[in-house]
Write an enzyme that holds these catalytic residues in place. Structure first.
Site, PDB file in Angstrom:
ATOM      1  N   GLY A   1       9.714 -41.808  -6.570  1.00  0.00           N
ATOM      2  CA  GLY A   1       8.489 -41.892  -5.768  1.00  0.00           C
ATOM      3  C   GLY A   1       8.695 -40.993  -4.566  1.00  0.00           C
ATOM      4  O   GLY A   1       9.132 -41.424  -3.507  1.00  0.00           O
TER       5      GLY A   1
ATOM      6  N   CYS B   1       6.868 -39.494  -9.992  1.00  0.00           N
ATOM      7  CA  CYS B   1       5.471 -39.912  -9.989  1.00  0.00           C
ATOM      8  C   CYS B   1       4.813 -39.694  -8.635  1.00  0.00           C
ATOM      9  O   CYS B   1       3.673 -40.068  -8.435  1.00  0.00           O
ATOM     10  CB  CYS B   1       5.338 -41.359 -10.417  1.00  0.00           C
TER      11      CYS B   1
ATOM     12  N   TYR C   1      10.522 -35.606 -17.006  1.00  0.00           N
ATOM     13  CA  TYR C   1       9.072 -35.392 -16.906  1.00  0.00           C
ATOM     14  C   TYR C   1       8.608 -35.436 -15.461  1.00  0.00           C
ATOM     15  O   TYR C   1       9.319 -35.934 -14.575  1.00  0.00           O
ATOM     16  CB  TYR C   1       8.304 -36.431 -17.739  1.00  0.00           C
TER      17      TYR C   1
ATOM     18  N   ARG D   1       3.349 -49.892 -12.617  1.00  0.00           N
ATOM     19  CA  ARG D   1       4.091 -50.295 -11.425  1.00  0.00           C
ATOM     20  C   ARG D   1       3.608 -51.659 -10.958  1.00  0.00           C
ATOM     21  O   ARG D   1       2.399 -51.896 -10.870  1.00  0.00           O
ATOM     22  CB  ARG D   1       3.867 -49.265 -10.310  1.00  0.00           C
TER      23      ARG D   1
ATOM     24  N   MET E   1      -5.939  -6.900   8.331  1.00  0.00           N
ATOM     25  CA  MET E   1      -5.435  -6.095   9.439  1.00  0.00           C
ATOM     26  C   MET E   1      -6.288  -4.846   9.593  1.00  0.00           C
ATOM     27  O   MET E   1      -7.321  -4.719   8.959  1.00  0.00           O
ATOM     28  CB  MET E   1      -3.967  -5.791   9.217  1.00  0.00           C
TER      29      MET E   1
ATOM     30  N   GLU F   1      12.732 -44.537  -4.432  1.00  0.00           N
ATOM     31  CA  GLU F   1      11.888 -44.049  -3.334  1.00  0.00           C
ATOM     32  C   GLU F   1      12.396 -44.470  -1.980  1.00  0.00           C
ATOM     33  O   GLU F   1      11.772 -44.188  -0.967  1.00  0.00           O
ATOM     34  CB  GLU F   1      10.426 -44.477  -3.542  1.00  0.00           C
TER      35      GLU F   1
ATOM     36  N   LYS G   1       0.834  -1.203   0.000  1.00  0.00           N
ATOM     37  CA  LYS G   1       0.000   0.000   0.000  1.00  0.00           C
ATOM     38  C   LYS G   1       0.869   1.253   0.000  1.00  0.00           C
ATOM     39  O   LYS G   1       0.659   2.168  -0.809  1.00  0.00           O
ATOM     40  CB  LYS G   1      -0.928  -0.024   1.222  1.00  0.00           C
TER      41      LYS G   1
ATOM     42  N   GLY H   1      -8.272  -6.758   4.070  1.00  0.00           N
ATOM     43  CA  GLY H   1      -9.170  -6.860   5.215  1.00  0.00           C
ATOM     44  C   GLY H   1      -8.620  -7.641   6.398  1.00  0.00           C
ATOM     45  O   GLY H   1      -9.319  -7.853   7.376  1.00  0.00           O
TER      46      GLY H   1
ATOM     47  N   ARG I   1      -1.110 -47.499 -10.906  1.00  0.00           N
ATOM     48  CA  ARG I   1      -1.047 -48.324  -9.693  1.00  0.00           C
ATOM     49  C   ARG I   1      -1.910 -49.550  -9.928  1.00  0.00           C
ATOM     50  O   ARG I   1      -3.129 -49.456  -9.838  1.00  0.00           O
ATOM     51  CB  ARG I   1      -1.586 -47.546  -8.492  1.00  0.00           C
TER      52      ARG I   1
ATOM     53  N   ARG J   1      -3.233   3.252   8.553  1.00  0.00           N
ATOM     54  CA  ARG J   1      -3.594   2.054   7.788  1.00  0.00           C
ATOM     55  C   ARG J   1      -2.433   1.078   7.737  1.00  0.00           C
ATOM     56  O   ARG J   1      -1.297   1.458   7.555  1.00  0.00           O
ATOM     57  CB  ARG J   1      -3.947   2.436   6.345  1.00  0.00           C
TER      58      ARG J   1
ATOM     59  N   SER K   1      12.015 -43.558 -11.799  1.00  0.00           N
ATOM     60  CA  SER K   1      10.878 -42.711 -11.481  1.00  0.00           C
ATOM     61  C   SER K   1      10.939 -42.440  -9.984  1.00  0.00           C
ATOM     62  O   SER K   1      10.917 -43.376  -9.178  1.00  0.00           O
ATOM     63  CB  SER K   1       9.570 -43.413 -11.851  1.00  0.00           C
TER      64      SER K   1
ATOM     65  N   HIS L   1      -5.130 -40.252   2.436  1.00  0.00           N
ATOM     66  CA  HIS L   1      -5.706 -41.103   1.391  1.00  0.00           C
ATOM     67  C   HIS L   1      -6.838 -40.377   0.680  1.00  0.00           C
ATOM     68  O   HIS L   1      -6.886 -40.307  -0.548  1.00  0.00           O
ATOM     69  CB  HIS L   1      -6.221 -42.408   2.010  1.00  0.00           C
TER      70      HIS L   1
ATOM     71  N   ASN M   1       6.787 -39.507  -2.512  1.00  0.00           N
ATOM     72  CA  ASN M   1       6.022 -39.655  -1.268  1.00  0.00           C
ATOM     73  C   ASN M   1       6.790 -40.541  -0.298  1.00  0.00           C
ATOM     74  O   ASN M   1       7.057 -40.158   0.847  1.00  0.00           O
ATOM     75  CB  ASN M   1       4.650 -40.278  -1.532  1.00  0.00           C
TER      76      ASN M   1
ATOM     77  N   ARG N   1      -3.597  -1.398  -6.325  1.00  0.00           N
ATOM     78  CA  ARG N   1      -2.801  -2.633  -6.230  1.00  0.00           C
ATOM     79  C   ARG N   1      -3.193  -3.539  -7.390  1.00  0.00           C
ATOM     80  O   ARG N   1      -4.246  -3.373  -7.991  1.00  0.00           O
ATOM     81  CB  ARG N   1      -3.056  -3.335  -4.898  1.00  0.00           C
TER      82      ARG N   1
HETATM   83  P1  ADP Z   1      -7.758  -2.293   3.606  1.00  0.00           P
HETATM   84  O1  ADP Z   1      -6.331  -2.675   3.448  1.00  0.00           O
HETATM   85  O2  ADP Z   1      -8.531  -3.210   4.464  1.00  0.00           O
HETATM   86  O3  ADP Z   1      -8.404  -1.967   2.298  1.00  0.00           O
HETATM   87  P2  ADP Z   1      -7.366   0.528   3.962  1.00  0.00           P
HETATM   88  O4  ADP Z   1      -6.146   0.945   4.690  1.00  0.00           O
HETATM   89  O5  ADP Z   1      -7.272   0.610   2.486  1.00  0.00           O
HETATM   90  O6  ADP Z   1      -7.739  -0.930   4.430  1.00  0.00           O
HETATM   91  O7  ADP Z   1      -8.542   1.412   4.501  1.00  0.00           O
HETATM   92  C1  ADP Z   1      -9.875   1.045   4.418  1.00  0.00           C
HETATM   93  C2  ADP Z   1     -10.714   2.167   3.877  1.00  0.00           C
HETATM   94  O8  ADP Z   1     -10.545   3.328   4.626  1.00  0.00           O
HETATM   95  C3  ADP Z   1     -10.329   2.575   2.461  1.00  0.00           C
HETATM   96  O9  ADP Z   1     -11.031   1.850   1.511  1.00  0.00           O
HETATM   97  C4  ADP Z   1     -10.756   4.014   2.400  1.00  0.00           C
HETATM   98  O10 ADP Z   1     -12.061   4.104   1.939  1.00  0.00           O
HETATM   99  C5  ADP Z   1     -10.682   4.473   3.824  1.00  0.00           C
HETATM  100  N1  ADP Z   1      -9.515   5.342   3.974  1.00  0.00           N
HETATM  101  C6  ADP Z   1      -8.260   4.992   4.209  1.00  0.00           C
HETATM  102  N2  ADP Z   1      -7.451   6.052   4.251  1.00  0.00           N
HETATM  103  C7  ADP Z   1      -8.226   7.133   4.027  1.00  0.00           C
HETATM  104  C8  ADP Z   1      -7.981   8.544   3.913  1.00  0.00           C
HETATM  105  N3  ADP Z   1      -6.758   9.044   4.019  1.00  0.00           N
HETATM  106  N4  ADP Z   1      -9.021   9.342   3.669  1.00  0.00           N
HETATM  107  C9  ADP Z   1     -10.266   8.815   3.526  1.00  0.00           C
HETATM  108  N5  ADP Z   1     -10.559   7.528   3.617  1.00  0.00           N
HETATM  109  C10 ADP Z   1      -9.552   6.683   3.854  1.00  0.00           C
HETATM  110 MG    MG Z   2       5.854 -45.721  -2.989  1.00  0.00          MG
HETATM  111 MG    MG Z   3      -7.817  -0.728   1.049  1.00  0.00          MG
END
Ligand code: ADP
Ligand code: MG
Ligand code: MG
Length: 936
Positions: free
Chosen positions: A825, A890, A910, A677, A120, A804, A38, A118, A621, A109, A823, A512, A827, A382
């Site tokens: 094996g 294999c 292979y 085999r 952290m 093997e 980020k 989502g 087998r 963030r 070959s 298995h 495992n 990203r």
């Molecule tokens: P995640 O990695 O879970 O997407 P973010 O760090 O991107 O978390 O933040 C979650 C949300 O918070 C973002 O989608 C954005 O809408 C809001 N946010 C983050 N930073 C700012 C900022 N500087 N101003 C306004 N909204 C923000």
């Molecule tokens: Mg064997």
């Molecule tokens: Mg985000």
């Protein structure tokens, strides 16, 4: 991009803080290790001239420091840099942190090297307190906005930093309880119906709640708030969600997260403000179409939280959405207009930004943005997560568009994700409504729905339509069943093969159930520890809930999720696949050096494998054929026989059956090599171990049960894995090898006589010495000569050795004097080299992975450091003796992309894997080749 970043830092002090903004950006996209994904991309967007609220990133090295030396050391180390970073934000945004009249508010963030969406925590609106909220409201001319920002801040901060969470997962969020109380008091339903006074009341309620539950006041000093938030975000690297996500995605613990501190911009400042997410291409299908969603007058996660129905960004997207949602055009325009219609100028700016970003990163971008009073701000970009189908399409289209070259296109597709294109999938809408009840290992991908059955034979009966009370999905003749077992054994094979999916309470990724299911291309979840199977009561319990035989459940073998009830699935047929997959495979075939064969035991499997591009069978087998139909009876007669004559009599019954099996295989694979085999498992696996099974067997064979019991006891071994199996069987009972060899050669001559090309390869299992190999190989050659003389015809064939046992690898130069191919094996080679029984490793392997003793499950991905040395050594030594020695793998590792990379480097010819993994292996082999080429 190459601004010297250390320019202004004192020479000796390590640098922890990197600025970004319209001016003075220090980081860039190349610095993900230090800044996290980020932070690196925020800096990169600044460099590209896109509007990004000013901020700074505290590096992943600070995270490591705080993990190692604690919060106090960290805060002292970054204090000065953070202060100067804040001065930078203040200068750029024209506001002061802590200013009660016009406060600068911050977002704090997290952001790791690999994106962990989502996983952290994020805190918004930091810097507010009872005084600043007044200033903010006055300055914005919008009191409601200020109080809404404040209550959101307390809520996030109270949760993330102060730890005020629901008491258990059944409990509601304590803050939501307060919100509900205020709403009920006022008699309204929506958050948006609360006015400034109500929100003010919420703030008081939240603060009282924190004081009561945490025993401390909500901090009013902005600097204290900032310190707490930074520490909490670093801490969130260690939260359970993040730990689990890392385990599932192979992200090392040591990477740490960075923390981004950034000026807030507000999408909730009224009708000319908005917030949203956008994708430069469709993440589901890969279609090259800009798309996304937004909400007017909203903040942060509101779009994802699903509180209000978000609107579409583009007009075309909006029209498509309306059709699906059954909203007519008049209503759409009035209530859900696209951003393109609502704010055309902003839309154009966003469109330019997405084009710029995609062309810059040369990959599909997933972007977050906010519009504050008619001005666009970019908050994140990203490389977007996408389905397997989208991966393939985007890679091939970007290649065609000249954005990326062939090696890049090949590397863009995660091989394992090709599974998504080859297995049935749940209907997306139905999946949304489904309730997960348990989680296990995603042992074999696919989607399955069916009625719970606890016994393999009953699974067969149900599937044939002999029992059960529901109708099977799309099958006229029987029921859809899910076989639920503690674990499976070879006896369950047929029940497994007719089930829609398999769920086991025990066992790992190479149990298995898992191995067989993957081989069958059948959905399987293994090791779902929460599932308690009661065979007597014919129930499955999870926590307090019980499912009975015949109840419907659904499995997502790609995620390991078990769902209650019936979720409709739809098959993905080859004809559904866009031509892109075929094109990708052709591209892979042009770049790879490794050949890909399949492990297949039946003509049906062989045909599937061939259709998916296998150029041979690397492992058949033979014992898998022994369980079918009435063969098991002949096998058991052989086992019960007291002498060689008796065994030969039983083997004579098996001969025509084996011959017809091989006949079918050779036909299916005409023109391609087929490696067969010789019998491998210990004989006791073919006898029933429970009283009922033994009784049935006694009845069927008209023998006293005592005789069967006695034989079972006689065959008992303390450690069957190292017991009487592999070529040891053929050494003790040469007549077994003779029969199998005869079946191979007679079948080969039959098929050849019809003008089809046959390439049989006979493989001796579990060899440890040259003499051991030769005893068996000589036998095979003798039988071949006999059969050729009898029939007056010949067929070219080879006899080779499995490698093997560690000893075989060590004396490979000698074994190669006799063996025409090796070959691996892997495992067994892994079990014996590590001294781990793969069926028992489940009890300690998790701890081993947790402590980093092994980085990956060595049964899933080859232990390159240890087992890999044996492979490389045997390959080298074998070829020293016999330069044209053919080398293959294999074991299960033959379908694992990381292992395939290793086998490529070790110079093997292979890999052989389950039929459904053949496309994956073809792609992984191509990736290994292009990576090698690029490092030369
Ligand atoms: P995640 O990695 O879970 O997407 P973010 O760090 O991107 O978390 O933040 C979650 C949300 O918070 C973002 O989608 C954005 O809408 C809001 N946010 C983050 N930073 C700012 C900022 N500087 N101003 C306004 N909204 C923000
Ligand atoms: Mg064997
Ligand atoms: Mg985000």
């Amino acid at each position: 991009m190459n601004t010297p970043i250390h320019a202004h830092a004192p020479k000796d002090a390590p640098k922890y803080v990197y600025r970004f903004g319209a001016q003075g950006t220090e980081g860039g996209a190349g610095m993900k290790n230090v800044l996290g994904g980020k932070g690196a991309n925020l800096a990169e967007m600044c460099r590209l001239g896109l509007p990004v609220p000013a901020g700074f990133t505290i590096s992943t090295e600070a995270c490591a420091l705080s993990t190692r030396d604690g919060a106090g050391v960290l805060l002292a180390a970054i204090e000065a840099e953070v202060r100067s970073g804040l001065a930078h934000i203040e200068a750029e945004m024209g506001k002061r942190f802590g200013d009660a009249n016009d406060p600068l508010l911050l977002s704090v963030r997290s952001g790791a090297r690999a994106s962990m969406p989502g996983m952290m925590d994020t805190i918004l609106n930091l810097g507010l307190n009872d005084a600043a909220v007044i200033g903010l409201g006055r300055k914005a001319g919008n009191e409601r906005f200020a109080w809404d920002a404040y209550r959101r801040f307390i809520q996030m901060y109270g949760d993330v930093v102060m730890g005020l969470k629901p008491a258990s997962k059944e409990d509601s969020d304590p803050f939501e309880v307060v919100i509900d109380r205020v709403k009920a008091h006022k008699g309204v339903k929506l958050d948006t119906d609360l006015d400034a006074a109500d929100l003010q009341e919420l703030v008081q309620g939240f603060k009282a709640l924190i004081r009561a539950r945490i025993g401390r006041d909500f901090p009013t000093d902005p600097w204290e708030q900032l310190r707490g938030a930074v520490l909490a975000v670093f801490e969130s690297w260690h939260n359970e969600r993040a730990v689990v996500y890392r385990q599932l995605n192979d992200i090392p613990e040591s990477w740490g997260t960075a923390v981004n501190v950034q000026a807030m911009v507000f999408g909730n400042r009224g009708e000319h403000s908005a917030t949203g997410v956008a994708f430069s291409r469709d993440a589901g299908t890969g279609e090259d179409l800009f798309n996304g969603e937004f909400l007017v007058n909203a903040q942060g996660e509101d779009v994802v939280a699903g509180i209000r129905t978000p609107q579409q960004i583009t007009l075309i997207g909006s029209r498509r959405w309306a059709e699906l949602a059954q909203v007519d055009e008049v209503e759409r325009q009035a209530r859900y207009p696209s951003l393109e219609e609502l704010m055309p100028t902003i839309f154009q700016a966003l469109l330019q930004a997405e084009t710029l970003l995609e062309n810059h990163f040369k990959d599909m971008q997933d972007m977050e943005f906010t519009i504050q009073e008619g001005k666009l701000w970019m908050l994140q970009t990203r490389n977007g997560k996408r389905t397997g189908a989208a991966m393939v399409r985007i890679a091939m289209e970007m290649l065609a568009q000249g954005l990326i070259d062939e090696p890049t296109a090949l590397l863009r597709v995660t091989p394992d994700r090709l599974n998504d294109l080859l297995h049935p999938v749940f209907e997306p809408a139905a999946l949304q409504a489904a309730r997960p009840i348990a989680r296990g290992l995603p042992a074999s991908p696919g989607a399955a729905t069916g009625q719970v059955v606890f016994f393999a034979d009953e699974a067969e009966a149900w599937a044939k339509g002999e029992r059960g009370d529901g109708r099977a999905d799309g099958r006229a003749d029987g029921r859809a069943v899910i076989l639920v077992r503690q674990e499976t054994s070879p006896e369950d094979l047929r029940g497994m093969s007719v089930a829609q999916g398999i769920l086991t309470a025990r066992g790992g990724m190479t149990s298995h159930a898992a191995v067989v299911a993957r081989g069958m291309g059948k959905c399987c979840i293994s090791g779902a520890g929460a599932v308690q199977v009661d065979l007597k009561a014919r129930t499955m319990r999870i926590g307090a809930l019980t499912w009975h035989e015949g109840d419907w459940i659904s499995l997502n073998g790609s995620t390991g999720e078990v769902f209650d009830g019936r979720i409709p699935t739809r098959a993905v047929f080859e004809s559904d696949l866009s031509g892109d997959l075929a094109a990708l495979m052709a591209l892979a075939d042009r770049h790879r050096r490794l050949a890909v064969r399949a492990n297949a035991d039946t003509p049906q499997d062989a045909l599937v494998a061939r259709r998916l591009g296998a150029t041979g069978i690397g492992l058949c087998r033979t014992e898998h054929m022994f369980f079918q139909g009435d063969r098991i009876r002949a096998v058991r007669e052989m086992i019960l026989a007291d002498d060689e004559a008796g065994r030969r009599k039983a083997l004579a019954q098996l001969l025509p059956m084996q011959r017809s099996d091989f006949d079918g295989l050779f036909r299916a694979m005409a023109g391609l090599p087929v490696t067969i085999r010789l019998l491998d498992p210990p004989l006791h696996e073919f006898l029933p171990h429970d009283e009922a099974g033994q009784q049935a067997m006694a009845r069927q064979m008209r023998l006293p049960i005592a005789q069967i019991r006695q034989r079972v006891e006689a065959l008992h071994e303390f450690n069957p894995m190292l017991g009487h199996r592999g070529c040891r069987l053929g050494i003790s009972f040469p007549e077994i090898t003779e029969m199998q060899a005869r079946a191979v050669f007679e079948a080969a001559l039959n098929v050849q006589a019809e003008g089809l090309a046959v390439e049989p390869e006979v493989m001796i299992p579990l060899v440890g010495t040259l003499r051991e190999f030769s005893l068996q190989a000589d036998l095979v050659h003798r039988v071949a000569a006999q059969v050729f003389a009898e029939q007056g015809a010949k067929v070219a064939y080879r006899v080779g050795s499995m490698i093997e046992t560690p000893r075989a690898a060590l004396v490979a130069d000698r074994i190669a004097q006799g063996a025409e191919f090796f070959s691996f094996g892997t495992n067994d080679l892994t079990q014996m080299t590590l001294g781990f029984s793969r069926d028992d490793a489940g009890s300690f392997l998790p701890a081993y992975l947790h402590h980093g003793i092994y980085e990956h499950d060595p049964f899933r991905s080859i232990d390159q450091e240890g087992v890999g040395q044996l492979v490389a050594l045997a390959a080298r030594q074998g070829r020293a003796t016999r330069p044209d020695l053919s080398l293959g793998v294999c074991g299960e590792h033959g379908g694992d992309p990381a292992s395939i990379t290793f086998f490529h480097r070790a110079g093997l010819d292979y890999v052989s894997c389950s039929p459904f993994r053949v496309p994956i292996a073809r792609l992984a082999a191509a990736q290994a080749a292009v990576i090698e080429a690029s490092s030369e």
